[in-house]
Design an enzyme around this catalytic site. Structure first.
Site, PDB file in Angstrom:
ATOM      1  N   HIS A  89      -8.706   1.195  -3.603  1.00 55.48           N
ATOM      2  CA  HIS A  89      -9.458   0.844  -2.386  1.00 55.48           C
ATOM      3  C   HIS A  89     -10.079   2.217  -1.988  1.00 55.48           C
ATOM      4  CE1 HIS A  89      -9.531  -0.452   2.054  1.00 55.48           C
ATOM      5  NE2 HIS A  89     -10.833  -0.101   1.547  1.00 55.48           N
ATOM      6  N   ASP A 128      -4.852   3.643  -1.597  1.00 56.99           N
ATOM      7  CA  ASP A 128      -5.589   3.683  -0.420  1.00 56.99           C
ATOM      8  C   ASP A 128      -6.369   5.317  -0.741  1.00 56.99           C
ATOM      9  OD1 ASP A 128      -5.916   1.634   1.099  1.00 56.99           O
ATOM     10  OD2 ASP A 128      -3.959   1.726   1.564  1.00 56.99           O
ATOM     11  N   ASP A 180      -6.628  -6.620   4.230  1.00 58.70           N
ATOM     12  CA  ASP A 180      -6.119  -5.160   4.365  1.00 58.70           C
ATOM     13  C   ASP A 180      -6.054  -4.720   5.795  1.00 58.70           C
ATOM     14  OD1 ASP A 180      -5.157  -2.673   3.650  1.00 58.70           O
ATOM     15  OD2 ASP A 180      -6.679  -2.102   2.525  1.00 58.70           O
ATOM     16  N   MET A 222     -11.127  -6.018   5.855  1.00 57.68           N
ATOM     17  CA  MET A 222     -10.469  -5.280   6.627  1.00 57.68           C
ATOM     18  C   MET A 222      -9.915  -5.738   7.945  1.00 57.68           C
ATOM     19  SD  MET A 222     -10.143  -2.550   4.576  1.00 57.68           S
ATOM     20  CE  MET A 222      -9.162  -1.898   5.799  1.00 57.68           C
ATOM     21  N   MET A 246     -11.926   4.450   0.162  1.00 59.11           N
ATOM     22  CA  MET A 246     -12.627   4.660   1.452  1.00 59.11           C
ATOM     23  C   MET A 246     -13.392   5.853   1.511  1.00 59.11           C
ATOM     24  SD  MET A 246      -9.634   2.954   3.692  1.00 59.11           S
ATOM     25  CE  MET A 246      -8.310   3.366   2.122  1.00 59.11           C
ATOM     26  N   MET A 287      -8.970   7.951   0.660  1.00 60.76           N
ATOM     27  CA  MET A 287      -9.587   8.607   1.720  1.00 60.76           C
ATOM     28  C   MET A 287     -10.039   9.884   1.833  1.00 60.76           C
ATOM     29  SD  MET A 287      -7.229   6.889   4.748  1.00 60.76           S
ATOM     30  CE  MET A 287      -6.305   5.331   4.473  1.00 60.76           C
ATOM     31  N   HIS A 292      -1.342  -1.225  -4.190  1.00 62.06           N
ATOM     32  CA  HIS A 292      -2.520  -1.021  -3.594  1.00 62.06           C
ATOM     33  C   HIS A 292      -2.699   0.468  -3.317  1.00 62.06           C
ATOM     34  CE1 HIS A 292      -6.159  -2.011  -0.895  1.00 62.06           C
ATOM     35  NE2 HIS A 292      -5.550  -1.048  -0.035  1.00 62.06           N
ATOM     36  N   SER A 298       0.869  -1.121   0.050  1.00 61.66           N
ATOM     37  CA  SER A 298       0.048  -0.110  -0.014  1.00 61.66           C
ATOM     38  C   SER A 298       0.916   1.359   0.041  1.00 61.66           C
ATOM     39  CB  SER A 298      -0.857   0.092   1.204  1.00 61.66           C
ATOM     40  OG  SER A 298      -1.444   1.334   1.398  1.00 61.66           O
TER      41      SER A 298
HETATM   42  C1  DX5 Z   1      -6.113   1.049   5.885  1.00 57.75           C
HETATM   43  C2  DX5 Z   1      -5.619   0.987   4.477  1.00 57.75           C
HETATM   44  C3  DX5 Z   1      -4.532   0.083   4.252  1.00 57.75           C
HETATM   45  C4  DX5 Z   1      -3.164   0.376   5.204  1.00 57.75           C
HETATM   46  C5  DX5 Z   1      -2.669  -0.770   5.468  1.00 57.75           C
HETATM   47  O1  DX5 Z   1      -7.223   2.073   6.150  1.00 57.75           O
HETATM   48  O2  DX5 Z   1      -6.836   0.517   3.699  1.00 57.75           O
HETATM   49  O3  DX5 Z   1      -4.246  -0.377   3.107  1.00 57.75           O
HETATM   50  O4  DX5 Z   1      -2.351   1.240   4.191  1.00 57.75           O
HETATM   51  O5  DX5 Z   1      -1.623  -0.305   6.172  1.00 57.75           O
HETATM   52  P1  DX5 Z   1      -0.638  -1.540   7.189  1.00 57.75           P
HETATM   53  O6  DX5 Z   1      -0.131  -2.634   6.271  1.00 57.75           O
HETATM   54  O7  DX5 Z   1       0.406  -0.540   7.741  1.00 57.75           O
HETATM   55  O8  DX5 Z   1      -1.624  -1.735   8.182  1.00 57.75           O
HETATM   56 ZN    ZN Z   2      -6.479  -0.275   1.558  1.00 58.21          ZN
END
Ligand code: DX5
Ligand code: ZN
Length: 230
Positions: A70, A39, A177, A141, A72, A41, A37, A12
């Site tokens: 992904h 993320d 994840d 998750m 969010m 947000m 990946h 990620s």
């Molecule tokens: C959390 C993200 C993950 C996150 C994972 O909201 O969706 O992808 O980056 O990070 P680690 O591997 O550090 O838990």
């Molecule tokens: Zn993620």
């Protein structure tokens, strides 16, 4: 994208150097990452803000393989087209992000991407039962979404087993994840996961000028996950 259930490591970029995304994506792929990946947000669905479709489009030329986006964010539907145009191969939306997840999944496939559905830790596996023909990936998750570097929530392993049973022979990836490292990777691999997202466990100790560390970290996670079948 061809389907298989081999272990795939998806670093990620939430844990990458935000001023250097292009080089970071190239470095992790050169060091053995299978997917990248991404993320997204919004500071509304989750209590953190990262980036949007313009950043995805900017990094796309730096990724040879799968760009796994992904989302969010809520609402999600108005932005699907933009992330597909930005070059996402997989677009994953949260089932908790709105009342019309079936419509969201239809929109993702209509936009030409593989459709993923993400389940927060409090959401049961059975949620996907009516959606099995609509999804290419289910993301479990194993932390509450919003931040990297959180502790793996062990109660989710049973959910992975339940999802694996529900999926049967259908070509649906199970992605994990949150909190994946060489200690937790074998637990979820054994339960039936094939895509392991890892942020801090891949990027820790390395940099674009010292990328071999990424390679060592990726190898350690992969070896631990594959070891359950040895
Ligand atoms: C959390 C993200 C993950 C996150 C994972 O909201 O969706 O992808 O980056 O990070 P680690 O591997 O550090 O838990
Ligand atoms: Zn993620």
């Amino acid at each position: 994208m061809t389907f298989d259930r081999k272990i795939k490591i998806a670093p990620s970029i939430l844990s990458a150097d935000f001023a250097n995304f292009g080089a970071e994506c190239e470095a992790i792929e050169a060091q053995g990452a299978d997917w990248v990946h991404v993320d997204v947000m919004d500071g509304h669905f989750v209590p953190n803000i990262t980036f949007g479709p313009a950043t995805c489009a900017a990094i796309r030329p730096h990724i040879k393989g799968v760009m796994d986006v992904h989302l969010m964010i809520a609402p999600v539907d108005p932005y699907i087209e933009a992330f597909a145009k930005a070059g996402a191969d997989v677009i994953t939306a949260h089932v908790e992000a709105g009342p019309h997840v079936h419509r969201t999944l239809q929109a993702i496939r209509a936009a030409g991407a593989k459709a993923g559905i993400a389940l927060n830790p409090g959401t049961p596996a059975s949620t996907i039962e009516p959606l099995l023909d609509m999804i290419d990936l289910v993301c479990v998750m194993t932390v509450n979404p919003g931040f990297g570097g959180q502790k793996f929530i062990h109660s989710q392993i049973e959910k992975v087993e339940q999802l694996r049973a529900l999926i049967g022979e259908r070509p649906i990836h199970i992605e994990i994840d949150g909190g994946v490292d060489p200690t937790t990777a074998p637990l979820v691999a054994k339960a039936g996961a094939d895509v392991l997202v890892a942020g801090s466990a891949v990027f820790k100790g390395g940099s674009v000028t010292n990328p071999n560390v990424y390679g060592d970290n990726i190898k350690a996670i992969r070896a631990a996950a594959q070891g359950v079948w040895a």
